[in-house]
Design a protein around this motif. Structure first.
Motif, short mmCIF file in Angstrom:
data_model
loop_
_atom_site.label_atom_id
_atom_site.label_comp_id
_atom_site.label_asym_id
_atom_site.label_seq_id
_atom_site.Cartn_x
_atom_site.Cartn_y
_atom_site.Cartn_z
N ARG A 69 0.83 -1.20 0.00
CA ARG A 69 0.00 0.00 0.00
C ARG A 69 0.87 1.26 0.00
O ARG A 69 0.58 2.22 -0.70
N LEU A 70 1.94 1.24 0.78
CA LEU A 70 2.83 2.40 0.82
C LEU A 70 3.53 2.59 -0.53
O LEU A 70 3.67 3.72 -1.00
N VAL A 71 3.97 1.48 -1.13
CA VAL A 71 4.66 1.56 -2.43
C VAL A 71 3.71 2.11 -3.49
O VAL A 71 4.10 2.95 -4.30
N ARG A 72 2.47 1.64 -3.48
CA ARG A 72 1.50 2.16 -4.47
C ARG A 72 1.30 3.65 -4.28
O ARG A 72 1.20 4.40 -5.25
N ALA A 73 1.24 4.10 -3.03
CA ALA A 73 1.04 5.53 -2.76
C ALA A 73 2.24 6.35 -3.22
O ALA A 73 2.08 7.47 -3.72
N MET A 74 3.45 5.80 -3.07
CA MET A 74 4.66 6.52 -3.43
C MET A 74 5.02 6.33 -4.90
O MET A 74 5.57 7.22 -5.52
N GLY A 75 4.72 5.16 -5.40
CA GLY A 75 5.13 4.81 -6.76
C GLY A 75 6.30 3.84 -6.69
O GLY A 75 7.21 4.01 -5.86
N LEU A 76 6.27 2.82 -7.54
CA LEU A 76 7.29 1.79 -7.51
C LEU A 76 8.69 2.34 -7.76
O LEU A 76 9.64 2.01 -7.05
N GLY A 77 8.82 3.20 -8.74
CA GLY A 77 10.14 3.77 -9.05
C GLY A 77 10.72 4.56 -7.89
O GLY A 77 11.89 4.39 -7.53
N GLU A 78 9.91 5.42 -7.31
CA GLU A 78 10.37 6.22 -6.17
C GLU A 78 10.71 5.34 -4.98
O GLU A 78 11.69 5.60 -4.28
N SER A 79 9.92 4.31 -4.74
CA SER A 79 10.20 3.45 -3.59
C SER A 79 11.49 2.68 -3.79
O SER A 79 12.25 2.48 -2.85
N ARG A 80 11.76 2.25 -5.02
CA ARG A 80 13.03 1.56 -5.29
C ARG A 80 14.22 2.50 -5.07
O ARG A 80 15.24 2.09 -4.51
N ILE A 81 14.08 3.73 -5.50
CA ILE A 81 15.15 4.72 -5.28
C ILE A 81 15.36 4.93 -3.78
O ILE A 81 16.50 4.98 -3.31
N LEU A 82 14.26 5.04 -3.04
CA LEU A 82 14.36 5.26 -1.60
C LEU A 82 15.02 4.06 -0.91
O LEU A 82 15.92 4.24 -0.07
N VAL A 83 14.60 2.85 -1.25
CA VAL A 83 15.19 1.65 -0.65
C VAL A 83 16.68 1.60 -0.95
O VAL A 83 17.51 1.35 -0.05
N ASP A 84 17.06 1.86 -2.19
CA ASP A 84 18.48 1.84 -2.56
C ASP A 84 19.26 2.89 -1.78
O ASP A 84 20.34 2.62 -1.25
N ALA A 85 18.70 4.08 -1.68
CA ALA A 85 19.39 5.16 -0.95
C ALA A 85 19.54 4.82 0.52
O ALA A 85 20.61 5.04 1.11
N LEU A 86 18.50 4.25 1.12
CA LEU A 86 18.58 3.89 2.54
C LEU A 86 19.58 2.75 2.77
O LEU A 86 20.34 2.77 3.75
N GLN A 87 19.62 1.78 1.87
CA GLN A 87 20.60 0.70 2.00
C GLN A 87 22.03 1.24 1.88
O GLN A 87 22.92 0.82 2.63
N ARG A 88 22.24 2.18 0.98
CA ARG A 88 23.58 2.80 0.85
C ARG A 88 23.91 3.60 2.11
O ARG A 88 25.04 3.57 2.59
N LEU A 89 22.94 4.32 2.65
CA LEU A 89 23.15 5.09 3.86
C LEU A 89 23.55 4.18 5.02
O LEU A 89 24.51 4.44 5.75
N ILE A 90 22.84 3.08 5.17
CA ILE A 90 23.15 2.11 6.24
C ILE A 90 24.53 1.52 6.04
O ILE A 90 25.33 1.44 6.98
#
Length: 166
Positions: free
Chosen positions: A138-159
């Motif tokens: 539900r969160l991914v649909r609200a944000m959009g798949l592309g944006e959520s993938r970018i966010l996940v990638d950015a957070l994984q790099r940050l960690i």
């Protein structure tokens, strides 16, 4: 140029950019604040669902971290569950009493103890993971798949850049 110390008119958007293009309030552009706030907002509904099932958030985190592993030390659980070690130890004690986890002593180093899910623990966490995935969808649909993938990638790099080994 507006005086930064002057009060804003009633109803003014506190997140509106100032004359320099930056957010007017420090916190509105502060990454750590935004991460914490987004996490709290995004997690609230799921945490309410856990509560309705009688599953405290720390229990969910422990079970979720253990899923897919052969066992994890209490220290690693504490780091991954965002809690202190004594709290995790007490929670693991309760989970062990309920038959959801077991402690396994490392044969090579008897000082190391791993926490592992039992079959009952796996069944419970699999149900919870299904619910978590539905919530995330539900969160991914609200944000959009592309944006959520970018966010996940950015957070994984940050960690990873933080040097955490957990």
């Amino acid at each position: 140029m507006r005086d930064a110390t002057a009060p804003r008119p009633p109803g003014a958007d506190p997140a509106a950019a100032g004359d320099d293009g930056r957010p007017a309030r420090f916190v509105d552009g502060y990454l750590l604040y935004l991460l914490a706030r987004a996490s709290g907002i995004a997690s609230a509904e799921f945490h309410d669902r856990l509560k309705a099932r009688g599953v405290p958030v720390p229990v969910w985190r422990i079970l979720a971290v253990l899923r897919g592993t052969a066992g994890v030390t209490v220290g690693e659980l504490a780091a991954r569950c965002l809690a202190n070690q004594p709290t995790i130890t007490k929670t693991v004690d309760r989970l062990q009493a309920r038959g959801l986890v077991v402690r396994i002593t490392d044969a090579g180093d008897r000082r190391r103890v791993f926490v592992r899910l039992t079959p009952a623990g796996e069944m419970l966490v699999d149900e919870l993971i299904d619910d978590a995935k539905a919530h995330q969808d539900r969160l991914v649909r609200a944000m959009g798949l592309g944006e959520s993938r970018i966010l996940v990638d950015a957070l994984q790099r940050l960690i990873a850049s933080a040097g955490s080994d957990c």
